[in-house]
Design an enzyme around this catalytic site. Structure first.
Site, PDB file in Angstrom:
ATOM      1  CG  ASP A  42      -0.332  -0.235   2.584  1.00  0.00           C
ATOM      2  OD1 ASP A  42       0.778  -0.112   2.670  1.00  0.00           O
ATOM      3  OD2 ASP A  42      -1.167   0.037   3.605  1.00  0.00           O
ATOM      4  CB  SER A  43       4.576   1.745  -0.236  1.00  0.00           C
ATOM      5  OG  SER A  43       4.767   0.573  -1.068  1.00  0.00           O
ATOM      6  CG  ASP A  73       0.541  -4.195   2.258  1.00  0.00           C
ATOM      7  OD1 ASP A  73       0.867  -5.057   2.837  1.00  0.00           O
ATOM      8  OD2 ASP A  73       1.417  -3.192   2.010  1.00  0.00           O
ATOM      9  CE  LYS A 109       3.359  -6.159   3.971  1.00  0.00           C
ATOM     10  NZ  LYS A 109       2.919  -5.013   4.544  1.00  0.00           N
ATOM     11  CD  GLU A 118       0.458  -1.513   8.069  1.00  0.00           C
ATOM     12  OE1 GLU A 118       0.294  -0.546   9.055  1.00  0.00           O
ATOM     13  OE2 GLU A 118       0.950  -1.083   6.912  1.00  0.00           O
ATOM     14  CD  GLU A 165       7.897  -0.026   7.690  1.00  0.00           C
ATOM     15  OE1 GLU A 165       7.038  -0.896   7.382  1.00  0.00           O
ATOM     16  OE2 GLU A 165       8.033   0.953   7.435  1.00  0.00           O
TER      17      GLU A 165
HETATM   18  O1  KIV Z   1       3.537  -1.084   1.667  1.00  0.00           O
HETATM   19  C1  KIV Z   1       4.740  -1.370   1.687  1.00  0.00           C
HETATM   20  O2  KIV Z   1       5.670  -1.071   0.790  1.00  0.00           O
HETATM   21  C2  KIV Z   1       5.343  -2.199   2.876  1.00  0.00           C
HETATM   22  C3  KIV Z   1       6.584  -2.310   2.832  1.00  0.00           C
HETATM   23  C4  KIV Z   1       7.440  -1.181   3.268  1.00  0.00           C
HETATM   24  C5  KIV Z   1       6.870  -3.740   3.620  1.00  0.00           C
HETATM   25  O3  KIV Z   1       4.394  -2.673   3.531  1.00  0.00           O
HETATM   26 NA    NA Z   2       2.361  -1.739   3.228  1.00  0.00          NA
END
Ligand code: KIV
Ligand code: NA
Length: 265
Positions: A45-46, A84, A112, A114, A181
């Site tokens: 989600d980056s 994510d 994934k 959090e 992280e």
């Molecule tokens: O969204 C992302 O890029 C991430 C990584 C930084 C682990 O969750």
């Molecule tokens: Na992320």
């Protein structure tokens, strides 16, 4: 090349062989990462920050994540794809199941999420329904406003013990990979030894089973000042594909991350 599976990643952990992960959001870069031997790809989600230009990951929607996951899937030949779950798409177990299903149908091999202990019921539900889960602990960017900024986590003993307890709980609930992280290197090492599942780190020292970086960061294209754990691999006249290959080589040989990319307690 044979597809990378969860069993393969577990075997690599047992054999002490490091594996790599990079974030990716489209088909063409996925193809280049495949050529370079990157085992796992994270549709992070980056993308809210590096693709959409948002100032955090919070505005990203499940539709955005599905769009990019499908693009990565179309470009992919054999890498293992993690996607994510975005902010507030997994606030209850049932909501998580519904949204995880969308990502899996878009082409993810694993989702994934959090969080810590509060995620256990969700992880159990997804896991029982056949959806592999990666739990992301330590610095969790979707909680940035609660954490008071992008800060190193688990620095004192109480905080480190809590991360360990939550990790064990999530593995017991069925988590198949853990991602940490921004935690001290020594903690990254002890957590990796303490859990049976593969561990991916970003700013978590050199001792985790796998490493991940945001693609834009490791290609040296960044709108702000890069984080301490970032290294630009697009140097020495390399092509982008050679930069990915250099990252793979440096993670496997233990050259990356170097002490300058890691945190102390
Ligand atoms: O969204 C992302 O890029 C991430 C990584 C930084 C682990 O969750
Ligand atoms: Na992320």
């Amino acid at each position: 090349t044979r597809p990378i599976t969860l069993s393969k990643l577990q075997k690599m952990k047992q054999d002490g062989e490091k594996f790599t992960c990079l974030t990716c959001y489209d088909a063409t870069f996925t193809h280049a990462m495949n050529q370079a031997g990157v085992e796992t790809i994270l549709v992070g989600d980056s993308l809210g920050m590096v693709v959409q230009g948002q100032d955090s990951t919070l505005p990203v929607s499940i539709e955005d994540m599905c769009y990019h996951t499908a693009a990565v899937k179309r470009g992919n030949s054999h890498a293992f794809i993690l996607a994510d779950m975005p902010f507030m798409s997994y606030s209850t177990p049932n909501q998580a199941l519904e949204n995880a299903a969308k990502l899996m149908q878009a082409g993810a091999n694993m989702v994934k999420l959090e969080g810590g202990s509060w995620l256990a019921d969700t992880v159990r539900l997804l896991s029982e329904r056949g959806i592999p889960v990666c739990a992301h602990l330590g610095l969790t960017p979707q909680a940035v406003h609660k954490l008071g900024g992008y800060k190193v986590q688990g620095k004192d003993k109480a905080a480190a013990d809590l991360i360990l307890a939550e990790s064990l709980e999530l593995v017991a609930a069925g988590a198949d990979i853990l991602l940490y992280e921004c935690i001290p290197s020594a903690l990254g090492k002890s957590l990796t030894e303490a859990v049976s599942v593969p561990v991916i780190g970003i700013g978590a020292g050199s001792e985790t089973d796998g490493q991940v970086l945001v693609m834009h960061d490791m290609l040296g294209v960044n709108m702000g000042r890069p984080a301490k754990f970032v290294k630009n691999f697009l140097t020495e006249g390399r092509t982008i594909e050679q930069a990915f290959a250099a990252y793979v080589a440096d993670v496997k040989s233990g050259v990356f991350p170097a002490p300058e990319h890691t945190f102390d307690a």
